[in-house]
Write an enzyme that holds these catalytic residues in place. Structure first.
Site, PDB file in Angstrom:
ATOM      1  N   TYR A   1      15.239  12.108   0.027  1.00  0.00           N
ATOM      2  CA  TYR A   1      15.464  11.542   1.341  1.00  0.00           C
ATOM      3  C   TYR A   1      16.539  11.710   2.008  1.00  0.00           C
ATOM      4  CZ  TYR A   1      17.202   7.040   0.005  1.00  0.00           C
ATOM      5  OH  TYR A   1      17.926   5.990  -0.349  1.00  0.00           O
TER       6      TYR A   1
ATOM      7  N   LYS B   1      19.350  12.038  -4.349  1.00  0.00           N
ATOM      8  CA  LYS B   1      18.810  11.075  -3.522  1.00  0.00           C
ATOM      9  C   LYS B   1      17.363  10.793  -3.556  1.00  0.00           C
ATOM     10  CE  LYS B   1      20.293   8.808   0.946  1.00  0.00           C
ATOM     11  NZ  LYS B   1      20.445   7.567   0.417  1.00  0.00           N
TER      12      LYS B   1
ATOM     13  N   GLU C   1      27.995   1.552  -8.443  1.00  0.00           N
ATOM     14  CA  GLU C   1      27.887   1.648  -7.040  1.00  0.00           C
ATOM     15  C   GLU C   1      27.073   0.678  -6.571  1.00  0.00           C
ATOM     16  OE1 GLU C   1      25.885   5.218  -5.199  1.00  0.00           O
ATOM     17  OE2 GLU C   1      24.570   5.335  -6.993  1.00  0.00           O
TER      18      GLU C   1
ATOM     19  N   LEU D   1      25.418   8.046  -6.271  1.00  0.00           N
ATOM     20  CA  LEU D   1      25.141   8.967  -5.193  1.00  0.00           C
ATOM     21  C   LEU D   1      26.368   9.493  -4.471  1.00  0.00           C
ATOM     22  CD1 LEU D   1      22.324  10.042  -3.486  1.00  0.00           C
ATOM     23  CD2 LEU D   1      23.490   8.337  -1.669  1.00  0.00           C
TER      24      LEU D   1
HETATM   25  N1  PDD Z   1      21.668   4.552   1.084  1.00  0.00           N
HETATM   26  N2  PDD Z   1      24.707   4.962  -3.001  1.00  0.00           N
HETATM   27  C1  PDD Z   1      23.459   4.695  -2.648  1.00  0.00           C
HETATM   28  C2  PDD Z   1      22.618   4.116  -4.040  1.00  0.00           C
HETATM   29  C3  PDD Z   1      22.747   4.825  -1.555  1.00  0.00           C
HETATM   30  O1  PDD Z   1      21.409   4.495  -1.417  1.00  0.00           O
HETATM   31  C4  PDD Z   1      23.738   5.004  -0.250  1.00  0.00           C
HETATM   32  C5  PDD Z   1      22.984   5.244   0.950  1.00  0.00           C
HETATM   33  C6  PDD Z   1      24.829   5.479  -0.763  1.00  0.00           C
HETATM   34  C7  PDD Z   1      25.705   5.782   0.384  1.00  0.00           C
HETATM   35  O2  PDD Z   1      25.555   7.143   1.105  1.00  0.00           O
HETATM   36  P1  PDD Z   1      25.859   7.368   2.542  1.00  0.00           P
HETATM   37  O3  PDD Z   1      27.279   7.084   2.755  1.00  0.00           O
HETATM   38  O4  PDD Z   1      25.570   8.874   2.464  1.00  0.00           O
HETATM   39  O5  PDD Z   1      24.934   6.847   3.514  1.00  0.00           O
HETATM   40  C8  PDD Z   1      25.341   5.228  -1.954  1.00  0.00           C
HETATM   41  C9  PDD Z   1      21.002   4.825   2.475  1.00  0.00           C
HETATM   42  C10 PDD Z   1      21.785   4.275   3.608  1.00  0.00           C
HETATM   43  C11 PDD Z   1      19.814   4.022   2.271  1.00  0.00           C
HETATM   44  O6  PDD Z   1      19.055   4.047   1.312  1.00  0.00           O
HETATM   45  O7  PDD Z   1      19.170   3.402   3.177  1.00  0.00           O
END
Ligand code: PDD
Length: 290
Positions: A33, A148, A181, A206
């Site tokens: 996703y 992801k 993270e 991620l």
């Molecule tokens: N989550 N690490 C994890 C585990 C994440 O799920 C996310 C983002 C990030 C940050 O990635 P980005 O900057 O590309 O959003 C880091 C999204 C927002 C979610 O699952 O809703």
């Protein structure tokens, strides 16, 4: 106004939007996703998100459901039909619908694509009031957190634990006592020596698009930073900490497990980086615009 979802080629009101009970996303979490922020009707860092989607799909060997250009059209159409000015687009690709058997289905089975959009809170002009508290939790996820995937059970449990503790995020700690993270965000610190740091990319985290965008901006501004991991003790002793994600942008991390980080206020580096990213997202142009 009813919300509209794109489901495998059709735009449908949510109450009519459905996927098969034999969708492999439902059966196996066999899918990936993206969450792409929308500000003033524009998709933010679309290219970074579509690059990461392509990578995630490649890593788990799902064919792209459509061309990148076609997907861009669908994303914009879902934003438009839902009249989202500020919010986000969610897109999910699964390996498709097939009788439940673990190995991949036969080549004829097409990947399934769902796209939704929803309104969200507008990111504030300044980071004051945007800061949050976090708890720490052991990182119980699998060994390929760089993909992801929609398999988010450990993240869900960690975020629920945070909510029950009155906090917003859970900072995940690996077996060596290092921060990986957040459950849904990357973590940064200004360490006790004043060095801006975030963990280097690898299978344990991620590759955040907000992280990548911010690193690009740091380079342009000649702000020194290190892609170097840090321990929980480093985080506790940090002068400042913040999270980055598509929905948080730069989000000050002010308290950890009930104790303040630094003086518990938004620090000068966080404030500067918040402003840098705010300028970046405000300057994003939608590809579809004239
Ligand atoms: N989550 N690490 C994890 C585990 C994440 O799920 C996310 C983002 C990030 C940050 O990635 P980005 O900057 O590309 O959003 C880091 C999204 C927002 C979610 O699952 O809703």
């Amino acid at each position: 106004m009813s919300r509209i979802a794109y489901v495998n080629g059709r735009y449908l009101p949510h109450r009519e939007a459905a996927v098969s009970i034999e969708d492999r996303g439902y059966q196996f979490a066999d899918g990936v996703y993206e969450v792409i922020p929308v500000l003033a009707g524009r998709l933010i860092d679309e290219g970074l998100h579509l690059d990461r989607l392509a990578r995630s799909l490649g890593e788990i060997r799902i064919a792209p459901p459509m061309t990148r250009a076609a997907l861009g059209v669908v994303l914009r159409e879902v934003v438009r039909r839902n009249r989202v000015a500020d919010g986000m687009v969610y897109l999910q690709v699964t390996r498709g619908v097939a009788r439940r058997e673990h190995p991949f289905p036969l080549p004829g089975v097409k990947p399934a694509l769902v796209v939704t959009a929803r309104r969200g809170a507008r990111v504030p002009e300044a980071p004051d009031g945007w800061g949050i508290a976090a708890i720490t939790r052991p990182d119980e996820r699998w060994a390929r957190c760089d993909i992801k995937t929609i398999g988010l059970l450990p993240n869900v449990l960690a975020r629920q634990a945070a909510r029950e503790a009155g906090a917003y995020e859970a900072v995940l700690i690996d077996g060596a006592g290092n921060v990986t993270e957040g459950a849904a965000a990357n973590v940064w610190i200004v360490d006790a020596a004043g060095v801006l740091r975030t963990r280097a990319l690898g299978p344990a985290i991620l590759p955040g698009c907000t992280r990548a965008a911010l690193i690009g901006l740091l380079g342009e501004e000649n702000i020194v930073f290190e892609e170097r991991g840090f321990s929980l003790d480093d985080l506790r002793a940090a002068r400042e900490a913040f999270l980055t994600s598509a929905t948080s942008f730069v989000r000050p991390l002010l308290r950890l497990d009930g104790a303040p980080i630094g003086d518990g206020e938004v620090g000068p580096v966080t404030r500067r980086l918040f402003a840098l990213l705010a300028t970046h997202v405000a300057g994003t142009r939608n590809h579809a615009e004239p």
